[in-house]
Design an enzyme around this catalytic site. Structure first.
Site, PDB file in Angstrom:
ATOM      1  N   ASP A   1       0.815  -1.216   0.000  1.00  0.00           N
ATOM      2  CA  ASP A   1       0.000   0.000   0.000  1.00  0.00           C
ATOM      3  C   ASP A   1       0.856   1.277   0.000  1.00  0.00           C
ATOM      4  OD1 ASP A   1      -2.378   1.465   0.128  1.00  0.00           O
ATOM      5  OD2 ASP A   1      -2.333   1.527   2.324  1.00  0.00           O
TER       6      ASP A   1
ATOM      7  N   GLU B   1       3.254  -7.558   7.847  1.00  0.00           N
ATOM      8  CA  GLU B   1       1.994  -8.140   7.385  1.00  0.00           C
ATOM      9  C   GLU B   1       2.139  -9.202   6.311  1.00  0.00           C
ATOM     10  OE1 GLU B   1      -1.040  -5.316   6.452  1.00  0.00           O
ATOM     11  OE2 GLU B   1      -1.277  -4.770   8.557  1.00  0.00           O
TER      12      GLU B   1
ATOM     13  N   TYR C   1      -6.940  -2.553  12.939  1.00  0.00           N
ATOM     14  CA  TYR C   1      -7.868  -1.558  12.381  1.00  0.00           C
ATOM     15  C   TYR C   1      -9.310  -1.885  12.754  1.00  0.00           C
ATOM     16  CZ  TYR C   1      -3.830   0.121   9.758  1.00  0.00           C
ATOM     17  OH  TYR C   1      -2.608   0.644   9.419  1.00  0.00           O
TER      18      TYR C   1
ATOM     19  N   GLU D   1       0.545  -0.449  14.166  1.00  0.00           N
ATOM     20  CA  GLU D   1      -0.258   0.368  13.246  1.00  0.00           C
ATOM     21  C   GLU D   1      -1.673   0.397  13.775  1.00  0.00           C
ATOM     22  OE1 GLU D   1      -0.412  -0.624   9.054  1.00  0.00           O
ATOM     23  OE2 GLU D   1       1.754  -0.866   8.946  1.00  0.00           O
TER      24      GLU D   1
HETATM   25  C1  BDP Z   1      -1.560  -2.105   6.706  1.00  0.00           C
HETATM   26  C2  BDP Z   1      -0.235  -1.928   6.036  1.00  0.00           C
HETATM   27  C3  BDP Z   1       0.021  -0.498   5.597  1.00  0.00           C
HETATM   28  C4  BDP Z   1      -1.231   0.096   5.012  1.00  0.00           C
HETATM   29  C5  BDP Z   1      -2.291   0.134   6.086  1.00  0.00           C
HETATM   30  C6  BDP Z   1      -3.611   0.736   5.590  1.00  0.00           C
HETATM   31  O1  BDP Z   1       0.833  -2.383   6.830  1.00  0.00           O
HETATM   32  O2  BDP Z   1       1.066  -0.484   4.678  1.00  0.00           O
HETATM   33  O3  BDP Z   1      -1.022   1.355   4.471  1.00  0.00           O
HETATM   34  O4  BDP Z   1      -2.537  -1.147   6.564  1.00  0.00           O
HETATM   35  O5  BDP Z   1      -4.462  -0.026   5.149  1.00  0.00           O
HETATM   36  O6  BDP Z   1      -2.177  -3.159   6.106  1.00  0.00           O
HETATM   37  O7  BDP Z   1      -3.755   1.942   5.599  1.00  0.00           O
END
Ligand code: BDP
Length: 618
Positions: free
Chosen positions: A187, A429, A493, A529
């Site tokens: 991404d 990931e 997330y 993240e």
């Molecule tokens: C994770 C990845 C990251 C993406 C992020 C996203 O590690 O590179 O930019 O999610 O979805 O999967 O924003």
């Protein structure tokens, strides 16, 4: 000559050529330096550039000189410098001419390229030096035999950045994770070209310092430094001096089989810490009798990094990592190094009260690490092994594994002496064949994947047993993968990709999940993240997805969960700033908007919130 003999000779020649073509990770260990024994020439500037969409260049001998070129800035990605090449990832050629001083005739001359994405072949004065595969890390060739001192010399680089399933990171994967264009399996935009500086430099011919490895420790008030020096050439002995304490400390050493190890005690040591990132200056001389033959200087931060069941320990004391995942990304520069952006990013990290970041998803320019050493910022240093998978073609898999090991080695040699680098990250990931977006985890783990990751951890641990290791896990990914590391890093997330629009529910899932993870693994956890796409200037009185309010509330909810867990040792928000991606339906305008700052570094509402929260005195 009879045919079979000719074939044999040609085969041997091509074998030798290929064997010689590989760059050696050890050649990037010491960054080029200017002193009384070493000279340096920065080749940044406007180079000549030519696309080769039909891949005719080699056949037509473009390496002897390019015609019909256009100008391009080096360093800098090519994708945004022109009006017609944003998505072009095929072959291009670069050329520059540079005058080499006459005095360099008596020196050993080297050429170092800071980062070329992805595959580079290099010629000097029409002579092929070799190739390098993989972006984001430097490589170097000795050019003494081909360079012409006292004259202009021509340097030509053929570059291609094709996205392939066998490469790291991967692209054009048939069953890829994202439906996007260009078809990166990651991404961020696959920026291509000579992204970092190119240097010509000299080393003394007679004898040179090849490598220095510094390891540090302390006992009570005494710092302990162990310095391993490797040399090539006639030097038999040497001397190190450590400057910075109340008086300089000097120690002589003798080489045995090309190496020497020097141990020094530093009384009343000033440790390198976040509050006081104190750097000593290490000076190394090597000699033949009394004549000094080479000299190299290195900043040294004396610190330890370790881990217990719940925390990362810096100098024996728990440290909580507050910070971000970042990118090297800026309009027009692409992934090209831009020093003003580096300085600005450090100013913003300090302003917001962060103390760390991860070099997601690839090693950054050397300047980031020097700044981190100076500013007291901790770095999780990551190779570009993003989005690895274990289904599909086995040859591709083996090739990717080879590349991951190469990246780890190059990363180690380049970054091993930075006190700021506290953790090596072997992958971000990796994903199982079937994603299962629930906290229960994905498919049963492929045993080959465990073998592959174990091999990567063993590889980096064998090179460096003084730092921590990690592997960043995806939502729904196997616990066995992340459990191999010293520190468990997870990207989460909940409340965005799942439980969309429901921050409280997302936070509740996080809360439950990390309790389970800790119970299973008994290792400290970093949420490496968490974040949401946030369109700057979009507001709602009740937090709603894509608004600045939603980002702020989401971050707050996650940080509140972390505050209740003593085994959470860090929270890294995704992301520091908005960044460019491939085009796709979840990336409005080809931008990932999860930045707490905009792409041009303006704070969103969440940045002001974090500044308050992170700067509060405990
Ligand atoms: C994770 C990845 C990251 C993406 C992020 C996203 O590690 O590179 O930019 O999610 O979805 O999967 O924003």
């Amino acid at each position: 000559m009879k045919k079979p003999i000719l074939i044999l000779i040609l085969g041997l020649l091509s074998f030798c050529n290929n064997a010689m073509a590989q760059t050696d990770p050890k050649d990037i260990a010491l960054f080029p330096q200017q002193n009384q024994f070493r000279s340096l020439s920065d080749l940044s500037g406007i180079w000549d550039f030519k696309k080769d969409p039909k891949n005719l260049g080699i056949q037509e001998r473009w390496f002897e000189g390019l015609t019909h070129t256009r100008p391009i800035a080096v360093p800098g990605s090519w994708n945004e410098q022109f009006t017609d090449s944003r998505d072009y990832l095929d072959v291009v050629w670069y050329e520059t001419k540079t005058f080499v001083p006459q005095g360099w005739i008596s020196e050993e001359v080297w050429l170092r390229l800071g980062s070329v994405n992805y595959h580079a072949t290099v010629w000097v004065n029409g002579q092929r030096l070799g190739i390098h595969e993989g972006g984001h890390l430097p490589f170097a060739f000795e050019v003494s035999q081909v360079i012409k001192p006292g004259r202009k010399n021509t340097i030509i680089v053929r570059v291609e950045n094709e996205l392939k399933p066998s490469r790291v990171p991967t692209g054009n994967v048939p069953k890829g994770f994202l439906t996007n264009y260009p078809k990166a399996n990651f991404d961020f935009f696959p920026y291509a070209g000579i992204n970092r500086k190119v240097w010509l430099y000299t080393l003394p011919k007679k004898a040179k310092i090849k490598d220095i490895t510094v390891k540090t420790d302390f006992k009570n008030t005494v710092g302990k430094i162990s310095i391993e020096i490797e040399k090539i050439g006639t030097a038999k002995s040497g001397e190190i001096t450590l400057v910075g304490g109340s008086r300089p400390l000097t120690k002589s050493f003798k080489f045995s089989k090309g190496k020497a190890v020097v141990e020094i005690d530093v009384p009343n040591v000033e440790l390198w810490s976040l509050e006081n990132p104190f750097l000593y200056d290490l000076k190394v001389d090597i000699k033949d009798k009394q004549t000094v033959l080479d000299h190299y200087e290195l900043p040294v931060g004396i610190r330890t990094i370790s881990v217990n069941e719940k925390s990362i320990l810096l100098n024996g004391k728990p440290v909580f990592l507050k910070g971000f995942g970042k990118h090297e990304d800026f309009p027009i520069f692409g992934r090209g190094v831009a020093n003003p952006v580096i300085i600005k990013d450090y100013a913003l990290l300090k302003w917001i009260g962060a103390n760390s970041f991860r070099t997601s998803h690839y090693p950054y320019d050397e300047e980031y690490y020097r700044m981190a050493d100076r500013e007291g910022i901790l770095i999780i240093d990551e190779i570009p092994a993003v989005g690895l998978f274990f289904h599909g073609d086995q040859d591709d898999l083996a090739e990717r594994q080879r590349m991951c090991k190469q990246y780890l080695e190059e990363l180690y040699y380049r970054d091993k002496n930075h006190p700021s680098v506290v953790m090596w990250c072997v992958a971000n990931e990796p994903f199982p064949e079937k994603m299962n977006l629930s906290p229960e985890g994905g498919e049963p783990t492929d045993p080959n994947s465990i073998v592959a990751f174990k091999e990567l951890f063993d590889h980096i641990k064998a090179l460096d047993d003084t730092r921590l290791t990690t592997l960043v896990g995806v939502m729904g990914g196997p616990v066995e993968w992340i459990g191999l590391a010293d520190v468990v890093c997870i990207n989460r997330y909940w409340g965005w990709y799942a439980q969309s629009g429901e921050i409280d529910k997302g936070a509740a899932v996080l809360n439950q999940e990390i309790d389970g993870l800790y119970a299973a693994l008994k290792k400290p956890i970093i949420v490496s993240e968490f974040g949401v796409d946030t369109f700057p200037g979009m507001h709602a009185e009740q937090p709603e997805m894509f608004t600045e309010e939603y980002q702020k509330e989401f971050i707050k909810a996650y940080l509140d969960v972390a505050d209740t867990k003593d085994f959470v040792t860090g929270m890294h928000i995704w992301a520091f700033a908005d960044f460019k991606t491939s085009q796709g339906i979840i990336r409005f305008g080809g931008i990932n908007y999860k930045g707490v700052f905009t792409r041009d570094r303006k704070p969103k509402m969440a940045a002001h919130y974090l500044k308050k929260r992170w700067n509060k005195k405990e």
